[in-house]
Design an enzyme around this catalytic site. Structure first.
Site, mmCIF file in Angstrom:
data_model
loop_
_atom_site.group_PDB
_atom_site.id
_atom_site.type_symbol
_atom_site.label_atom_id
_atom_site.label_comp_id
_atom_site.label_asym_id
_atom_site.label_seq_id
_atom_site.Cartn_x
_atom_site.Cartn_y
_atom_site.Cartn_z
ATOM 1 N N TYR A 1 -3.991 -11.965 8.694
ATOM 2 C CA TYR A 1 -4.170 -11.481 10.068
ATOM 3 C C TYR A 1 -4.848 -12.476 10.997
ATOM 4 O O TYR A 1 -5.584 -13.363 10.560
ATOM 5 C CB TYR A 1 -4.995 -10.168 10.023
ATOM 6 C CG TYR A 1 -4.337 -9.172 9.109
ATOM 7 C CD1 TYR A 1 -3.202 -8.492 9.498
ATOM 8 C CD2 TYR A 1 -4.794 -8.997 7.799
ATOM 9 C CE1 TYR A 1 -2.539 -7.636 8.639
ATOM 10 C CE2 TYR A 1 -4.143 -8.132 6.922
ATOM 11 C CZ TYR A 1 -3.009 -7.460 7.359
ATOM 12 O OH TYR A 1 -2.350 -6.633 6.509
ATOM 13 N N ASP B 1 -4.482 -12.891 3.542
ATOM 14 C CA ASP B 1 -5.770 -12.378 4.031
ATOM 15 C C ASP B 1 -6.914 -12.739 3.087
ATOM 16 O O ASP B 1 -8.055 -12.322 3.312
ATOM 17 C CB ASP B 1 -5.717 -10.862 4.318
ATOM 18 C CG ASP B 1 -4.903 -10.068 3.328
ATOM 19 O OD1 ASP B 1 -4.516 -10.609 2.276
ATOM 20 O OD2 ASP B 1 -4.645 -8.872 3.614
ATOM 21 N N HIS C 1 0.826 -1.221 0.000
ATOM 22 C CA HIS C 1 0.000 0.000 0.000
ATOM 23 C C HIS C 1 0.855 1.264 0.000
ATOM 24 O O HIS C 1 0.311 2.368 -0.080
ATOM 25 C CB HIS C 1 -0.937 0.026 1.208
ATOM 26 C CG HIS C 1 -1.959 -1.068 1.200
ATOM 27 N ND1 HIS C 1 -2.812 -1.280 0.137
ATOM 28 C CD2 HIS C 1 -2.265 -2.028 2.116
ATOM 29 C CE1 HIS C 1 -3.601 -2.318 0.402
ATOM 30 N NE2 HIS C 1 -3.282 -2.797 1.595
ATOM 31 N N HIS D 1 -6.128 -7.243 -0.466
ATOM 32 C CA HIS D 1 -6.339 -5.817 -0.764
ATOM 33 C C HIS D 1 -5.605 -5.408 -2.035
ATOM 34 O O HIS D 1 -4.510 -5.908 -2.311
ATOM 35 C CB HIS D 1 -5.848 -4.962 0.406
ATOM 36 C CG HIS D 1 -6.503 -5.292 1.705
ATOM 37 N ND1 HIS D 1 -5.929 -6.156 2.626
ATOM 38 C CD2 HIS D 1 -7.690 -4.898 2.233
ATOM 39 C CE1 HIS D 1 -6.738 -6.266 3.677
ATOM 40 N NE2 HIS D 1 -7.806 -5.519 3.462
HETATM 41 C C1 SP5 Z 1 -1.077 -5.122 3.956
HETATM 42 C C2 SP5 Z 1 -2.551 -5.120 4.230
HETATM 43 O O1 SP5 Z 1 -3.191 -6.170 4.143
HETATM 44 N N1 SP5 Z 1 -3.107 -3.963 4.625
HETATM 45 C C3 SP5 Z 1 -4.512 -3.868 4.874
HETATM 46 C C4 SP5 Z 1 -4.860 -2.593 5.563
HETATM 47 C C5 SP5 Z 1 -6.325 -2.527 5.877
HETATM 48 N N2 SP5 Z 1 -6.611 -1.505 6.832
HETATM 49 C C6 SP5 Z 1 -7.991 -1.091 6.904
HETATM 50 C C7 SP5 Z 1 -8.865 -2.266 7.185
HETATM 51 C C8 SP5 Z 1 -10.311 -1.932 7.128
HETATM 52 C C9 SP5 Z 1 -11.075 -3.233 7.275
HETATM 53 N N3 SP5 Z 1 -12.440 -3.043 7.516
HETATM 54 C C10 SP5 Z 1 -13.138 -4.307 7.497
HETATM 55 C C11 SP5 Z 1 -13.987 -4.457 8.695
HETATM 56 C C12 SP5 Z 1 -14.441 -5.869 8.813
HETATM 57 N N4 SP5 Z 1 -15.279 -6.023 9.989
HETATM 58 ZN ZN ZN Z 2 -4.137 -7.134 2.682
#
Ligand code: SP5
Ligand code: ZN
Length: 341
Positions: A323, A284, A159, A197
């Site tokens: 995660y 993920d 990212h 992502h």
């Molecule tokens: C490297 C990587 O995988 N970064 C991901 C960063 C995501 N950060 C924001 C996550 C927002 C997720 N919202 C989902 C809620 C589910 N209950």
């Molecule tokens: Zn990710």
């Protein structure tokens, strides 16, 4: 397969992540690398080495040097300004605003942020530097004639854009590694991003370049972070036109559908003429990942590795996301097992 791992990842140990309107313990935490390393060793990958010393020469070719200076100094500036908590961006240069870099540290951090999920802390920059060195050392291992390496990068990188941090990423390890392979003489390389992502940082860095093909398989940004990039009609610009490919997919995507996209990406990487693949590996996509919505199973990661190896190219795997659940280690190890099968 050589595994490159640095203990210095532990220097990235933020206490806060802005999530669902609360400051929670970050999803991206030190246990991740420990669990992944243990599982990879358990699976028989015992050639684990520390990264070589590398400066910022290669990073300066894919990131704005002023941004790297910001990363190096932001924590000290934040503390000197008297701020009590971890450094979190809260104001951003959005539509119809100036791109001049503020001198105020709150303004500066907003200028260089693409998301407020990522707190900057003491040690974050040192950890990001070590993570980058893992990727560079892996690139050198491929250049020495080896087919595979696993850079156990933490913090992740995909990212991180030309001059942007966020999404738990600071330096784009995969992009730096791809640049290193180019500097070693590979005419064309590919970055294949299979994290859940979209690899918005990687796409940003190479969008106008015709020497690095970027492909990303991910949750449709209409529904998933990073929200503002990753649509199928983003194909690259200028010399990079045709050298970016996105595969946004819906909630509940299982292996059958996901692997169809992977096969298409690999075919395009081959016809592009890439001499090596940098694999941005996030697990993920797993069915029980706490922040994502694909349905891959642990066995699917073996299939993934086999499919990718089937392209017949050297592969440098760089760790990205994945995660919460104990299976992250097994899932990563399964990809490596599949690659070498
Ligand atoms: C490297 C990587 O995988 N970064 C991901 C960063 C995501 N950060 C924001 C996550 C927002 C997720 N919202 C989902 C809620 C589910 N209950
Ligand atoms: Zn990710």
């Amino acid at each position: 397969m050589r595994v490159i791992y640095s203990e210095d990842h532990k220097l990235r140990d933020a206490k806060t992540e802005l999530h669902d309107g609360q400051l929670v313990t970050p999803f991206e935490a030190p246990f991740r690398a420990e669990w992944i390393l243990a599982a990879v060793r358990e699976a028989g990958f015992e050639d684990v080495v520390a990264p070589e010393a590398h400066g910022l020469e290669t990073a300066r070719k894919v990131h704005d040097p002023a941004y790297l200076d910001f990363l190096a100094t932001v924590w000290e500036r934040w503390v000197a300004a008297g701020h009590k908590g971890e450094a979190i961006a809260n104001s951003f240069p959005v539509r119809r605003t100036s791109q001049r870099v503020p001198e105020n540290i709150v303004g500066m951090i907003g200028h260089y942020a693409n998301a407020a999920d990522t707190s900057i802390t003491k040690g974050s920059y040192q950890a990001a530097r070590a993570s980058m060195r893992c990727g560079l050392t892996g690139a050198d291992w491929l250049h020495a004639g080896n087919r595979f390496a696993f850079a156990l990068c933490r913090p992740p990188g995909h990212h991180a854009g030309f001059d942007l941090f966020g999404g738990y990423c600071f330096i784009n390890n995969a992009a730096v590694a791809a640049q290193r392979l180019r500097d070693h003489g590979a005419k064309k390389v590919a970055v294949l991003d299979v994290d859940f992502h979209h690899g918005n940082g990687t796409q940003d860095i190479f969008y106008q370049r015709g020497d690095v093909f970027t492909a990303s398989l991910h949750g449709d940004p209409i529904h998933a972070f990073p929200y503002f990039l990753g649509h199928a009609d983003e194909r690259g610009e200028g010399e990079g036109l045709g050298a970016n490919r996105n595969y946004p997919m819906p909630r509940g995507t299982p292996w059958e559908q996901w692997s169809t996209a992977l096969a298409d990406a690999l075919a395009r990487i081959r016809s592009f003429g890439a001499e090596a693949i940098v694999l941005s590996l996030g697990v993920d996509t797993f069915e029980r990942d706490p922040i994502s919505f694909f349905m891959l199973t642990s066995e699917d990661y073996i299939r993934m590795g086999k499919l990718i190896a089937g392209a017949g190219l050297p592969v440098l795997t760089c760790m990205e996301g994945g995660y919460g659940v104990p299976e992250i280690g097994l899932n990563v190890a399964n990809v490596l097992t599949g690659l070498e099968a």
